[in-house]
Write an enzyme that holds these catalytic residues in place. Structure first.
Site, PDB file in Angstrom:
ATOM      1  N   LEU A  89       0.566  -1.269  -0.305  1.00  0.00           N
ATOM      2  CA  LEU A  89      -0.647  -0.042  -0.278  1.00  0.00           C
ATOM      3  C   LEU A  89       0.945   1.306  -0.136  1.00  0.00           C
ATOM      4  O   LEU A  89       1.832   1.118   0.440  1.00  0.00           O
ATOM      5  CB  LEU A  89      -0.804   0.047   1.123  1.00  0.00           C
ATOM      6  CG  LEU A  89      -2.100  -0.837   1.422  1.00  0.00           C
ATOM      7  CD1 LEU A  89      -2.553  -1.201   2.454  1.00  0.00           C
ATOM      8  CD2 LEU A  89      -2.654  -1.100   0.460  1.00  0.00           C
ATOM      9  N   ASP A  90       0.138   2.010  -0.227  1.00  0.00           N
ATOM     10  CA  ASP A  90       0.996   3.667  -0.395  1.00  0.00           C
ATOM     11  C   ASP A  90       1.468   4.066   0.693  1.00  0.00           C
ATOM     12  O   ASP A  90       0.764   3.453   2.197  1.00  0.00           O
ATOM     13  CB  ASP A  90       0.075   4.391  -1.306  1.00  0.00           C
ATOM     14  CG  ASP A  90       0.091   4.440  -3.160  1.00  0.00           C
ATOM     15  OD1 ASP A  90       0.823   3.534  -3.004  1.00  0.00           O
ATOM     16  OD2 ASP A  90      -0.727   5.179  -3.172  1.00  0.00           O
ATOM     17  N   ARG A  91       2.520   4.596   1.675  1.00  0.00           N
ATOM     18  CA  ARG A  91       2.352   5.578   2.231  1.00  0.00           C
ATOM     19  C   ARG A  91       1.310   5.836   3.327  1.00  0.00           C
ATOM     20  O   ARG A  91       1.459   5.375   4.653  1.00  0.00           O
ATOM     21  CB  ARG A  91       3.736   6.262   2.360  1.00  0.00           C
ATOM     22  CG  ARG A  91       4.481   7.153   4.053  1.00  0.00           C
ATOM     23  CD  ARG A  91       5.208   8.242   3.710  1.00  0.00           C
ATOM     24  NE  ARG A  91       3.508   9.445   2.462  1.00  0.00           N
ATOM     25  CZ  ARG A  91       4.747   9.977   1.920  1.00  0.00           C
ATOM     26  NH1 ARG A  91       5.640   9.702   1.590  1.00  0.00           N
ATOM     27  NH2 ARG A  91       3.942  11.258   0.960  1.00  0.00           N
ATOM     28  N   THR A 144      -1.865   5.217   2.514  1.00  0.00           N
ATOM     29  CA  THR A 144      -2.926   4.827   2.260  1.00  0.00           C
ATOM     30  C   THR A 144      -3.318   3.616   3.985  1.00  0.00           C
ATOM     31  O   THR A 144      -2.218   3.066   3.849  1.00  0.00           O
ATOM     32  CB  THR A 144      -2.945   3.677   1.363  1.00  0.00           C
ATOM     33  OG1 THR A 144      -2.618   4.851   0.246  1.00  0.00           O
ATOM     34  CG2 THR A 144      -4.578   2.949   0.759  1.00  0.00           C
ATOM     35  N   ARG A 196      -6.034   6.729  -7.156  1.00  0.00           N
ATOM     36  CA  ARG A 196      -6.135   8.171  -7.287  1.00  0.00           C
ATOM     37  C   ARG A 196      -6.212   8.801  -8.560  1.00  0.00           C
ATOM     38  O   ARG A 196      -6.126   9.806  -8.839  1.00  0.00           O
ATOM     39  CB  ARG A 196      -4.054   8.523  -6.956  1.00  0.00           C
ATOM     40  CG  ARG A 196      -4.303   7.390  -5.266  1.00  0.00           C
ATOM     41  CD  ARG A 196      -2.986   7.557  -4.350  1.00  0.00           C
ATOM     42  NE  ARG A 196      -2.196   9.185  -4.829  1.00  0.00           N
ATOM     43  CZ  ARG A 196      -1.321   9.248  -4.166  1.00  0.00           C
ATOM     44  NH1 ARG A 196      -0.274   7.711  -4.294  1.00  0.00           N
ATOM     45  NH2 ARG A 196      -0.186  10.592  -3.438  1.00  0.00           N
TER      46      ARG A 196
END
Length: 330
Positions: A121-123, A125, A266
């Site tokens: 997961l993105d930082r 998220t 996004r």
């Protein structure tokens, strides 16, 4: 005293730099030193991205967020309540916003298992992060993710004009632009080569509106909703999006990514004109309702897959973060 030998350049060839485009050219020189310029080297006709470039302010903000996340990650410890599921082969944890995935991996100690991240997961998220306890299980799950057999939903808090749709599916191209940023490309560009040597890949995300300005109710997703409905409102991206005028509203959407491209939710929110709050990289507002948002509001809500060992269907759910529960309040 011996004279130093001076190196001489060949009088018949001179290198020059042509700034447009950025290529070196060899120019042959005649005896009278008059240049015969060669025709410029043609550059490949690359596809043009349809989403805008990154805002300049995003670089400064992203750097600050990365430094804060590094500091927070070094101090983070996993709580027992963060464990969503565990058996002899898997662990599912609820990742916090602003914490790196590797931090959670290091928080889980195991002397009898070698742990691996099955997804990332993105930082910023939050939500479900799946960890495997062996190489064999990791390989099976990575393949399941690659083959799009793992079904996922996300909750996003956005701003923009109220959508004129309740459900929509966005199909587009996806890839890195000339400067390395992820961008939306036309669906017809899928397969074409990009400046870095990669190609435009097909990307698809389905969305449904759950709430607008607090008017709406949260409901849990059912397994049947993961099945693609060909009767849905489908938007095939071929042109740049036209921003619609209207009052800026607060919108909660559920996203069903049908592919697993980097930042695809996004990017598709940005293309729809409802960028995620705090997502400065993709035109999300940095300040909203008098508050400053130091991270984007995107949550990995559910994960559904076939267990790589038992073969049973597994449906994992992560509790909603505070920003999401507050968004459903008028």
């Amino acid at each position: 005293m011996r004279k130093k030998n001076k190196k001489r350049l060949c009088p018949f060839l001179m290198l020059s730099f042509n700034p447009k485009p950025f290529v070196f050219c060899a120019v042959a020189m005649s005896g009278s030193h008059e240049a015969e310029r060669k025709a410029p080297i043609a550059t490949e006709n690359y596809p043009v991205p349809l989403s805008p470039p990154l805002p300049l302010i995003s670089k400064e903000i992203e750097l600050s967020r990365a430094m804060t996340a590094a500091s927070n990650s070094s101090l983070f410890s996993l709580s027992p309540t963060d464990i969503l599921y565990q058996d002899d082969h898997l662990i599912a944890v609820n990742k916090h916003q602003g914490i790196y995935c590797e931090t959670l991996l290091s928080c889980i100690t195991s002397q009898s298992h070698e742990l691996h991240l099955a997804n990332r997961l993105d930082r910023d998220t939050s939500g479900i992060l799946l960890i495997t306890k062996s190489h064999k299980v990791a390989a099976k799950l990575v393949k399941a993710f690659t083959d799009h057999k793992v079904k996922k939903t996300y909750i996003a808090l956005c701003t923009g004009p109220p959508p004129n749709w309740e459900r929509v599916t966005v199909r587009s191209g996806h890839g890195r632009s000339k400067f390395g940023a992820w961008r939306v490309y036309a669906a017809s560009d899928v397969g074409r080569t990009l400046p870095g040597g990669s190609v435009v890949r097909a990307t698809e995300t389905s969305f449904e509106v759950l709430s607008i300005n607090g008017k709406g109710t949260f409901r849990e997703v059912s397994h049947s909703e993961f099945i693609r409905d060909e009767g849905d409102n489908v938007l095939v991206v071929e042109e740049k999006a036209v921003k619609e005028d209207g009052n800026e509203s607060e919108i909660v959407v559920r996203a069903y990514p049908r592919s697993g491209r980097t930042h695809q939710i996004r990017l598709h929110c940005q293309y729809l004109g409802i960028s995620i709050i705090g997502d400065v990289k993709y035109e999300g507002v940095y300040e909203w309702k008098g508050a400053t948002h130091h991270a984007h509001h995107l949550h990995a809500e559910t994960l559904s897959f076939e267990h790589p060992v038992t073969g049973l269907n597994v449906m994992l759910r992560a509790p909603l973060p505070l920003w999401a529960t507050q968004a459903f309040q008028p």
